[in-house]
Structure formats: structure tokens, C-alpha cells
Design a protein around this motif. Structure first.
Motif, PDB file in Angstrom:
ATOM      1  N   ALA A 168     -10.162  16.732  -8.487  1.00  0.00           N
ATOM      2  CA  ALA A 168      -9.308  17.554  -7.631  1.00  0.00           C
ATOM      3  C   ALA A 168      -8.831  16.736  -6.443  1.00  0.00           C
ATOM      4  N   VAL A 169      -7.538  16.493  -6.378  1.00  0.00           N
ATOM      5  CA  VAL A 169      -6.928  15.679  -5.338  1.00  0.00           C
ATOM      6  C   VAL A 169      -5.933  16.529  -4.559  1.00  0.00           C
ATOM      7  N   GLU A 170      -5.885  16.332  -3.256  1.00  0.00           N
ATOM      8  CA  GLU A 170      -4.881  17.021  -2.444  1.00  0.00           C
ATOM      9  C   GLU A 170      -3.533  16.387  -2.755  1.00  0.00           C
ATOM     10  N   SER A 171      -2.744  17.057  -3.589  1.00  0.00           N
ATOM     11  CA  SER A 171      -1.510  16.476  -4.095  1.00  0.00           C
ATOM     12  C   SER A 171      -0.515  17.575  -4.395  1.00  0.00           C
ATOM     13  N   SER A 172       0.755  17.205  -4.462  1.00  0.00           N
ATOM     14  CA  SER A 172       1.800  18.199  -4.697  1.00  0.00           C
ATOM     15  C   SER A 172       1.731  18.796  -6.097  1.00  0.00           C
ATOM     16  N   ILE A 173       1.014  18.140  -7.032  1.00  0.00           N
ATOM     17  CA  ILE A 173       0.960  18.683  -8.391  1.00  0.00           C
ATOM     18  C   ILE A 173       0.305  20.056  -8.396  1.00  0.00           C
ATOM     19  N   GLY A 174      -0.645  20.262  -7.472  1.00  0.00           N
ATOM     20  CA  GLY A 174      -1.287  21.562  -7.404  1.00  0.00           C
ATOM     21  C   GLY A 174      -0.352  22.660  -6.934  1.00  0.00           C
ATOM     22  N   LYS A 175       0.727  22.254  -6.265  1.00  0.00           N
ATOM     23  CA  LYS A 175       1.718  23.216  -5.790  1.00  0.00           C
ATOM     24  C   LYS A 175       2.854  23.385  -6.803  1.00  0.00           C
ATOM     25  N   GLY A 225       2.030  12.600  -3.035  1.00  0.00           N
ATOM     26  CA  GLY A 225       0.711  12.520  -3.638  1.00  0.00           C
ATOM     27  C   GLY A 225       0.328  11.138  -4.124  1.00  0.00           C
ATOM     28  N   ILE A 226      -0.256  11.076  -5.314  1.00  0.00           N
ATOM     29  CA  ILE A 226      -0.746   9.812  -5.863  1.00  0.00           C
ATOM     30  C   ILE A 226       0.399   8.829  -6.087  1.00  0.00           C
ATOM     31  N   GLY A 227       1.559   9.321  -6.516  1.00  0.00           N
ATOM     32  CA  GLY A 227       2.696   8.440  -6.740  1.00  0.00           C
ATOM     33  C   GLY A 227       3.164   7.770  -5.466  1.00  0.00           C
ATOM     34  N   LEU A 228       3.249   8.532  -4.387  1.00  0.00           N
ATOM     35  CA  LEU A 228       3.655   7.973  -3.102  1.00  0.00           C
ATOM     36  C   LEU A 228       2.629   6.969  -2.603  1.00  0.00           C
ATOM     37  N   ALA A 229       1.345   7.336  -2.671  1.00  0.00           N
ATOM     38  CA  ALA A 229       0.295   6.421  -2.217  1.00  0.00           C
ATOM     39  C   ALA A 229       0.313   5.126  -3.021  1.00  0.00           C
ATOM     40  N   THR A 230       0.564   5.231  -4.313  1.00  0.00           N
ATOM     41  CA  THR A 230       0.618   4.038  -5.161  1.00  0.00           C
ATOM     42  C   THR A 230       1.800   3.158  -4.788  1.00  0.00           C
ATOM     43  N   ALA A 231       2.963   3.773  -4.579  1.00  0.00           N
ATOM     44  CA  ALA A 231       4.141   3.005  -4.165  1.00  0.00           C
ATOM     45  C   ALA A 231       3.899   2.308  -2.833  1.00  0.00           C
ATOM     46  N   GLN A 232       3.324   3.018  -1.872  1.00  0.00           N
ATOM     47  CA  GLN A 232       3.044   2.424  -0.562  1.00  0.00           C
ATOM     48  C   GLN A 232       2.085   1.245  -0.691  1.00  0.00           C
ATOM     49  N   GLY A 250     -14.111  24.269   0.893  1.00  0.00           N
ATOM     50  CA  GLY A 250     -13.529  24.384  -0.440  1.00  0.00           C
ATOM     51  C   GLY A 250     -12.375  23.458  -0.721  1.00  0.00           C
ATOM     52  N   ALA A 251     -12.118  22.511   0.177  1.00  0.00           N
ATOM     53  CA  ALA A 251     -10.990  21.595  -0.004  1.00  0.00           C
ATOM     54  C   ALA A 251     -11.380  20.443  -0.937  1.00  0.00           C
ATOM     55  N   PRO A 252     -10.387  19.840  -1.635  1.00  0.00           N
ATOM     56  CA  PRO A 252     -10.677  18.678  -2.475  1.00  0.00           C
ATOM     57  C   PRO A 252     -11.275  17.537  -1.667  1.00  0.00           C
ATOM     58  N   ILE A 253     -12.116  16.740  -2.300  1.00  0.00           N
ATOM     59  CA  ILE A 253     -12.808  15.676  -1.577  1.00  0.00           C
ATOM     60  C   ILE A 253     -12.318  14.292  -1.970  1.00  0.00           C
ATOM     61  N   ILE A 254     -11.227  14.206  -2.696  1.00  0.00           N
ATOM     62  CA  ILE A 254     -10.661  12.931  -3.123  1.00  0.00           C
ATOM     63  C   ILE A 254      -9.243  12.841  -2.594  1.00  0.00           C
ATOM     64  N   THR A 255      -8.900  11.717  -1.992  1.00  0.00           N
ATOM     65  CA  THR A 255      -7.554  11.544  -1.457  1.00  0.00           C
ATOM     66  C   THR A 255      -6.668  10.812  -2.459  1.00  0.00           C
ATOM     67  N   ALA A 256      -5.361  10.979  -2.296  1.00  0.00           N
ATOM     68  CA  ALA A 256      -4.408  10.292  -3.154  1.00  0.00           C
ATOM     69  C   ALA A 256      -4.528   8.781  -3.008  1.00  0.00           C
ATOM     70  N   MET A 257      -4.804   8.306  -1.794  1.00  0.00           N
ATOM     71  CA  MET A 257      -4.916   6.867  -1.568  1.00  0.00           C
ATOM     72  C   MET A 257      -6.135   6.288  -2.274  1.00  0.00           C
ATOM     73  N   VAL A 287       3.372   2.493 -13.642  1.00  0.00           N
ATOM     74  CA  VAL A 287       2.371   3.498 -13.292  1.00  0.00           C
ATOM     75  C   VAL A 287       2.989   4.869 -13.545  1.00  0.00           C
ATOM     76  N   ASN A 288       2.487   5.556 -14.559  1.00  0.00           N
ATOM     77  CA  ASN A 288       2.969   6.895 -14.894  1.00  0.00           C
ATOM     78  C   ASN A 288       2.167   7.930 -14.116  1.00  0.00           C
ATOM     79  N   VAL A 289       2.774   8.472 -13.067  1.00  0.00           N
ATOM     80  CA  VAL A 289       2.083   9.439 -12.212  1.00  0.00           C
ATOM     81  C   VAL A 289       2.656  10.841 -12.363  1.00  0.00           C
ATOM     82  N   ALA A 290       3.961  10.954 -12.540  1.00  0.00           N
ATOM     83  CA  ALA A 290       4.632  12.256 -12.529  1.00  0.00           C
ATOM     84  C   ALA A 290       3.938  13.239 -13.461  1.00  0.00           C
ATOM     85  N   GLY A 291       3.666  14.433 -12.944  1.00  0.00           N
ATOM     86  CA  GLY A 291       3.000  15.437 -13.757  1.00  0.00           C
ATOM     87  C   GLY A 291       3.216  16.829 -13.195  1.00  0.00           C
ATOM     88  N   VAL A 292       2.902  17.817 -14.008  1.00  0.00           N
ATOM     89  CA  VAL A 292       3.037  19.210 -13.594  1.00  0.00           C
ATOM     90  C   VAL A 292       1.839  19.979 -14.125  1.00  0.00           C
TER      91      VAL A 292
END
Length: 278
Positions: free
Chosen positions: A206-213, A34-41, A240-247, A103-108
Motif C-alpha cells: 500500500a503506497v500513497e499514490s494517485s492510483i488509489g484515487k 506517485g511512483i512514476g513521478l518519483a522514478t522520473a525524478q 491507518g495511513a500507508p507506510i511505504i512512500t513512492a520514493m 519502467v512501466n508504472v501506469a496503472g488503474v
């Protein structure tokens, strides 16, 4: 080939060194997806050396091979006592006594439970991951941004949420944790403003990210029904899908890290395509 063999010919590199991250070190929590991976990349693409922290294993195939040497991954549960400090120590051991960016991204997510139904287990878990861990990470890096590292204009970016300013998009635990994270962001920004540290938050929608899972305690159907109409305002009307990407969120984070944002401190920047104005 680094230099021309002929001293009479000026050397023009085929690619310019990116000044944003060259020689700098960043720590990214939740780097595995998700956002953490995109940020690292993105930070690696800007020539940062990156220490990634995540509770799950990291797939190095998600990074360019040429970036592997500037990426150091540590797996572990950051809610465990001493784990945040250990993550910082590992980073310093890998890249030297400096931390320029956190960058503090980790969340649940919580399960959308309300105050009348949230369990102690869910409350403790969500507050620990979303609020206590970021504060501990900030506590761990600040000495390397102000003292040992000689004050190198450190930057902290906390990934909060629209739930940090709204009570209508998540359960009570997640909402409280993100409101708290925004408060911690403001406090750190003010307290360390004269030490060269900037601390800001981004508020993704709403972002397509693993936090939602990753929902703590399972889904609370009653609570979820209350926020569904609000979430529908953020989703695409077609599927109905999120319209914001992690990148897209990661690009905002990198902007806040950059010199273009040198006078931005203590802000909570929405990345939600106007969802937060509702």
C-alpha cells in the motif's frame, strides 16, 4: 567553468558525473504522479534522459529546473491503438535511436469487485491499462535494446503489486492484471536473456499514490469489506495511513536498473515491509 585556465593545474570537478544514467535514455509511463513521478525524478538525478508518458498533463514545477532539458513529456492515452508505439517513436526522435530503460508504472485500480459483480467495462479497462499497455511498451522498446541500438544491456522494470501474488488485497480485475504482468515479466526475462535484456518486477504494498484515487467503476462495498482486514495489516496502527512512500519504491526500481543488479533477471521483488509474507 569546465576547465582551469592554467594547463599546469589539474582540474577537479566540483561534482562527479553520475555513471549510472550518463548518456542513457529511459521511458517512464505514469510519470505524472506517485511512483512514476518519483522514478522520473530519481532517474533525472542520476543523469538519465527521460521520456515521460502519462494520460494527464505534467507539472514541470515538480522537476528541478536543471533537469528540464533532459526530460521530454508526451501526453496521451496509452490504451489507444498505436499509442505505445508512438510514445517510443517520440522518445527516439527526442533522444536518438536508443532506449536503455523502460519502467512501466501506469496503472488503474479496480473497485474491489469480485468475479460475480465485475462489469465488462471495468474488466476491459483494468486489463488494458495494467497488462496490455506494459506488454505493448515492451514490444515497442525491445528492438531499440537489441537491434538498432546495438544491444546496450537494456533493462525493463514492471510495477506490479502485492496483488500479483495474492488474491486477498484487490478485486478480481486488478488481481488478474497484476498476476498477468508478473507472468509477462518472467517470459520476457527468459526470452531475451541472451540479448542482454533484463526484465524484473517490483511488488509495492500500500503506497500513497494517485492510483488509489483512480478507481475504475467506483467502489464495490461488498468486495472491499472482504479485503479490509488484510489492508489493515499494512497500514500504520496509529492513523491507518500507508507506510511505504513512492520514493522508496522508486529507489528499488533504480537499484534493479543499476549494475549492482546485473545478475537479477525475472524476479518479482516485494516492496511491502513483509506484507506479502502473510
Amino acid at each position: 567553468m569546465l576547465y582551469n585556465t592554467s594547463p599546469d593545474t589539474a582540474f577537479t570537478p566540483t561534482t562527479q558525473i553520475d555513471p549510472l544514467g550518463y548518456g542513457k535514455v529511459a521511458i517512464v509511463t505514469g510519470c505524472g504522479s506517485g511512483i512514476g513521478l518519483a522514478t522520473a525524478q530519481l532517474l533525472l538525478a542520476h543523469q538519465f534522459r527521460v521520456c515521460g508518458l502519462d494520460a494527464r498533463e505534467f507539472d514541470y514545477n515538480l522537476l528541478r529546473v536543471e533537469d528540464h532539458g533532459r526530460f521530454h513529456f508526451t501526453q496521451g492515452d496509452l490504451t489507444r491503438p498505436g499509442a505505445c508505439e508512438e510514445g517510443v517513436r517520440v522518445c527516439v526522435a527526442a533522444f536518438g535511436a536508443r532506449v536503455d530503460v523502460l519502467v512501466n508504472v501506469a496503472g488503474v485500480m479496480d473497485g474491489f469487485a469480485s468475479a460475480d459483480s465485475v462489469t465488462d467495462e471495468v474488466w476491459d479497462r483494468v486489463l488494458a491499462v495494467n497488462l496490455t499497455v506494459p506488454v505493448r511498451m515492451m514490444r515497442g522498446v525491445i528492438p531499440f535494446m537489441t537491434g538498432v541500438a546495438g544491444g546496450r544491456d537494456g533493462v525493463i522494470v514492471n510495477v506490479a503489486s502485492t496483488a500479483g501474488v495474492s488474491g486477498a488485497v484487490a478485486g478480481v480485475a486488478y488481481t488478474a492484471s497484476k498476476h498477468g504482468l508478473i507472468g509477462a515479466t518472467k517470459n520476457v526475462a527468459w526470452r531475451f536473456r541472451n540479448e542482454g535484456i533484463r526484465c524484473n518486477a517490483v511488488l509495492p504494498g500500500a503506497v500513497e499514490s494517485s492510483i488509489g484515487k483512480t478507481i475504475a467503476g467506483g467502489l464495490d462495498e461488498v468486495g472491499f469489506e472482504q479485503v479490509k482486514p488484510v489492508h489493515a495489516l499494512q497500514a500504520r496502527p496509529t492513523d491507518g495511513a500507508p507506510i511505504i512512500t513512492a520514493m522508496e519504491v522508486a529507489k528499488t526500481i533504480v537499484f534493479l536498473i543499476s549494475d549492482q543488479a546485473r545478475t537479477i533477471n525475472g524476479v518479482s521483488l516485494p516492496v511491502d515491509k513483509a506484507w506479502g509474507v502473510v
